[in-house]
Design an enzyme around this catalytic site. Structure first.
Site, short mmCIF file in Angstrom:
data_model
loop_
_atom_site.label_atom_id
_atom_site.label_comp_id
_atom_site.label_asym_id
_atom_site.label_seq_id
_atom_site.Cartn_x
_atom_site.Cartn_y
_atom_site.Cartn_z
N GLU A 1 83.31 -0.31 79.65
CA GLU A 1 84.69 -0.84 79.49
C GLU A 1 84.92 -2.23 79.70
O GLU A 1 85.98 -2.64 79.50
CB GLU A 1 85.50 0.11 80.51
CG GLU A 1 85.63 1.39 80.05
CD GLU A 1 86.76 2.09 80.96
OE1 GLU A 1 87.24 1.68 81.77
OE2 GLU A 1 87.12 3.24 80.72
N HIS B 1 89.85 -0.28 88.07
CA HIS B 1 90.09 0.81 87.46
C HIS B 1 89.54 2.10 88.29
O HIS B 1 88.22 1.95 88.47
CB HIS B 1 89.60 1.02 86.13
CG HIS B 1 89.72 2.34 85.30
ND1 HIS B 1 90.67 3.22 85.36
CD2 HIS B 1 88.46 3.24 84.63
CE1 HIS B 1 90.38 4.18 84.96
NE2 HIS B 1 89.14 4.13 84.46
N HIS C 1 90.20 6.36 89.77
CA HIS C 1 90.82 7.83 89.39
C HIS C 1 91.36 8.52 90.54
O HIS C 1 90.71 9.36 91.08
CB HIS C 1 89.67 8.59 88.73
CG HIS C 1 88.91 8.04 87.61
ND1 HIS C 1 87.62 8.60 87.19
CD2 HIS C 1 89.20 7.18 86.75
CE1 HIS C 1 87.26 8.08 86.03
NE2 HIS C 1 88.36 7.03 85.71
N HIS D 1 93.82 10.13 82.77
CA HIS D 1 92.57 9.40 82.89
C HIS D 1 92.45 8.76 84.18
O HIS D 1 91.54 8.91 84.90
CB HIS D 1 92.51 8.46 81.67
CG HIS D 1 91.27 7.64 81.65
ND1 HIS D 1 90.97 6.69 80.92
CD2 HIS D 1 90.20 7.52 82.69
CE1 HIS D 1 89.75 6.10 81.03
NE2 HIS D 1 89.30 6.50 82.05
#
Length: 267
Positions: A118, A141, A143, A213
């Protein structure tokens, strides 16, 4: 490389990255190789550090990154686990340098660890935010289970509604995440389309939910980015706990109570 290891400012930032990576793992937000971190460390490097030779051939970027020309980032590696980044950040990530023309990047230290898949998305976001004059250094980022769970419910896919729900669970959420939450409908992870949709949300927000996501935060400081997501996660847990206790949607703080925080904390 001893040259880099002797740079106390850089190594302090690398230690902070390792610290946050450990938090992501212990929180249960980083299954397998889930999540990624990129931090702009350019200001921490000496001229000699900035001129380090490339360890691998340069790789093209999907578009020109003018605001990042010559900048250096620590980036977690592709397929690497956060639990291992926490233990050995230079064995599970690398320093990359964006070319002077902004069209490619190369790995300069410490090992030729390929950055997260990414990376183009991360750099597009860094480039956008810096081009607006914000001194952005971090893209984080991860989760979080509870926050991703909310994005599986259609009513929470409205930015204003979700922001109000999470703000109203605890005063600190309104204070720590003052710009609220942006939402990006589901896109395939790692794609340019996801990056562009996220950039649109970054026009007004510092935290963005990716439907089904994960969560992404940008900012000047990695710990602050983690804290924003952590606070949102606490709000979600309070929401679910109150709903479980009563069998109904929790009332939350009133609009007046939320509004009163604005002058009190200079929001």
């Amino acid at each position: 490389m001893e040259q880099l290891r002797s740079n106390c400012a850089l190594m302090a930032e690398i230690d902070r990255i390792a610290e946050v990576a450990g938090y992501l793992w212990t929180k249960g937000w980083a299954e397998r190789n889930g999540g990624n971190i990129s931090v702009n460390v350019t200001s921490l490097l000496t001229p000699e550090d900035l001129a380090l030779p490339a360890l691998a051939p340069a790789k093209a970027l999907p578009e020109k990154m003018e605001a990042l020309a010559g900048h250096v980032f620590y980036v977690t590696g592709t397929g690497k686990r956060m639990r291992y980044v926490a233990q050995a950040p230079f064995e599970n990530g690398s320093l990359i340098r964006v070319a002077a023309d902004g069209l490619s990047y190369e790995i300069i230290a410490e090992q030729p660890i390929q950055p997260t898949s990414e990376l183009p998305s991360h750099l597009m976001m860094h480039n956008y935010v810096r081009s607006t004059g914000r001194d952005n250094k971090v893209v984080l980022h991860t989760h979080p289970t509870d926050l991703i769970g909310m994005t599986h419910c259609k009513r929470f896919l409205n930015s204003d509604y979700l922001t109000k729900v999470l703000w109203s669970m605890i005063p600190e959420c309104r204070i720590i995440v003052p710009k609220g939450i942006g939402i990006v409908p589901y896109e395939i992870p790692g794609t340019v389309e996801l990056a562009r949709a996220t950039i649109k949300q970054l026009e007004n927000h510092d935290v963005v939910f990716w439907e089904k996501h994960g969560i992404l935060a940008v900012g000047e400081d990695l710990i602050e980015c983690f804290d924003a997501i952590d606070t949102l996660s606490k709000s979600a847990q309070i929401y679910f706990s109150a709903r479980l206790a009563s069998g109904e949607d929790p009332e939350g703080m009133t609009q007046q109570q939320l509004d009163d925080l604005v002058p009190a904390f200079g929001l």
